[in-house]
Enzyme design. Structure first.
Site, mmCIF file in Angstrom:
data_model
loop_
_atom_site.group_PDB
_atom_site.id
_atom_site.type_symbol
_atom_site.label_atom_id
_atom_site.label_comp_id
_atom_site.label_asym_id
_atom_site.label_seq_id
_atom_site.Cartn_x
_atom_site.Cartn_y
_atom_site.Cartn_z
ATOM 1 N N TYR A 60 0.833 -1.201 0.000
ATOM 2 C CA TYR A 60 0.000 0.000 0.000
ATOM 3 C C TYR A 60 0.870 1.253 0.000
ATOM 4 C CZ TYR A 60 -3.295 3.598 1.380
ATOM 5 O OH TYR A 60 -4.038 4.751 1.413
ATOM 6 N N LYS A 79 1.415 4.205 -3.276
ATOM 7 C CA LYS A 79 1.300 5.653 -3.187
ATOM 8 C C LYS A 79 2.629 6.336 -3.524
ATOM 9 C CE LYS A 79 -2.995 5.438 -1.905
ATOM 10 N NZ LYS A 79 -4.078 5.888 -2.817
#
Length: 345
Positions: A214, A218
């Site tokens: 995750y 980003k």
């Protein structure tokens, strides 16, 4: 203009310093009284719930004339749209299908926007997820977190660029496209940074780490924007990343199966999370308050913030180029190189 690339890299440890300031010290920047989006059109992906829904509601509260709610489930999208229409009966609220795990769906959505929207003023690419277990998208061969949060998101962003350029207001500010990001990108350890090729290394189930995947999804957006900003003129389309911070009451952790983990996340959110309205205001700020000065920037706490410190290093420069080259190669089927050349920055 002083953008994120021009700022000195932050050396502040992410936890607890950055987290504490971002969650508790930063002051929201709401649109000025009297701000009106009358006559304007916005697209918000993942707008049936959580921050996407709240951002959509805030835009409609500023007299937005037309909203496209882009969702994977038309049924859930229509349920959300019904509430928005009831609250804002003068606005047109459309529900369009968009499955971010499917390249074909992303392309179809962009074609529809080009064909059916006469004007587009702002886009918030909010759709994203956190996967706690490894799951590969069979159609693309990629792990789902990377597919949704990075690959499909940047594909949609690039496909929309010439459409936004053509359909922006001729007499108003340039269209804005904001990709929802996360302060957690600054905490990414990026353990596979030396992999070459890099993107396929995220598809190895043996190396899957839910948290790092995750964070890295980003962080890759930081790297892509680092290059993209030089290829798109801010007078044509303003592109930025916006961090809503940790917010309570969202569905980001909907993949959590463990009852103790769900309870712990709920308790942590209640104690530290921003209200959804405040988190969503960061997204609205990125497309309403911010202008060309925010082009190519990472917005955090309603301010232009440096990218991850790794990007400013010699190793980071190499990886940025690798990410750019591999991403364009991955998306060659959609003609992204030609699109970027046509932007003519």
């Amino acid at each position: 203009m002083v953008g994120s690339k021009d700022l000195p890299p932050s050396t502040t440890p992410f936890f607890p310093n950055v987290f504490f300031r971002n969650q508790f010290r930063a002051k929201p920047q709401w649109p000025a009284p009297g701000t009106s989006l009358s006559g304007q059109t916005a697209i918000v992906t993942g707008a049936n719930t959580g921050l996407g829904y709240e951002a959509a509601a805030q835009l409609l509260g500023l007299q937005l004339s037309r909203l496209v709610v882009a969702v994977r489930s038309l049924e859930r999208g229509e349920a959300a749209a019904a509430k928005l229409r009831q609250l804002h009966p003068k606005a047109t609220v459309d529900v369009w299908e968009l499955d971010m795990s499917s390249y074909a769906s992303v392309q179809a959505f962009a074609r529809r926007a080009d064909a059916q929207l006469q004007r587009i003023d702002m886009v918030i690419l909010n759709a994203g997820l956190v996967r706690l277990a490894f799951h590969k998208i069979e159609a693309t061969g990629h792990e789902e977190t990377m597919q949704v949060n990075y690959l499909s998101t940047v594909l949609l962003a690039v496909l929309l660029l010439p459409i936004l350029k053509a359909k922006g207001s001729p007499n108003g500010p340039p269209p804005r496209l904001s990709i929802v990001n996360a302060a957690l990108s600054l905490a990414a350890k990026f353990p596979n940074r030396a992999a070459n090729p890099l993107l396929p290394s995220f598809d190895d189930p043996a190396a899957f780490d839910a948290r790092e995947h995750y964070h890295s999804s980003k962080l890759l957006a930081h790297m892509f924007l680092w290059q993209l900003a030089d290829r798109v003129a801010p007078a044509d389309v303003v592109v930025n990343l916006a961090d809503p911070a940790w917010c309570k009451g969202t569905d980001l952790g909907r993949d959590v199966q463990s009852a103790p983990m769900r309870a712990a996340a709920k308790l942590f959110g209640a104690a530290t999370g921003r209200p959804k309205a405040v988190g969503a205001s960061c997204l609205v700020d990125a497309v309403v308050n911010k202008g060309q000065e925010s082009h190519g920037c990472f917005l955090m706490s309603w301010q232009i913030h440096p990218f991850s410190a790794f990007l400013y290093t010699p190793e980071g420069a190499v990886v940025i180029q690798r990410v750019w080259d591999e991403t364009l190669a991955e998306l060659d089927f959609a003609g992204v190189r030609g699109i970027l050349e046509s932007m003519g920055a």
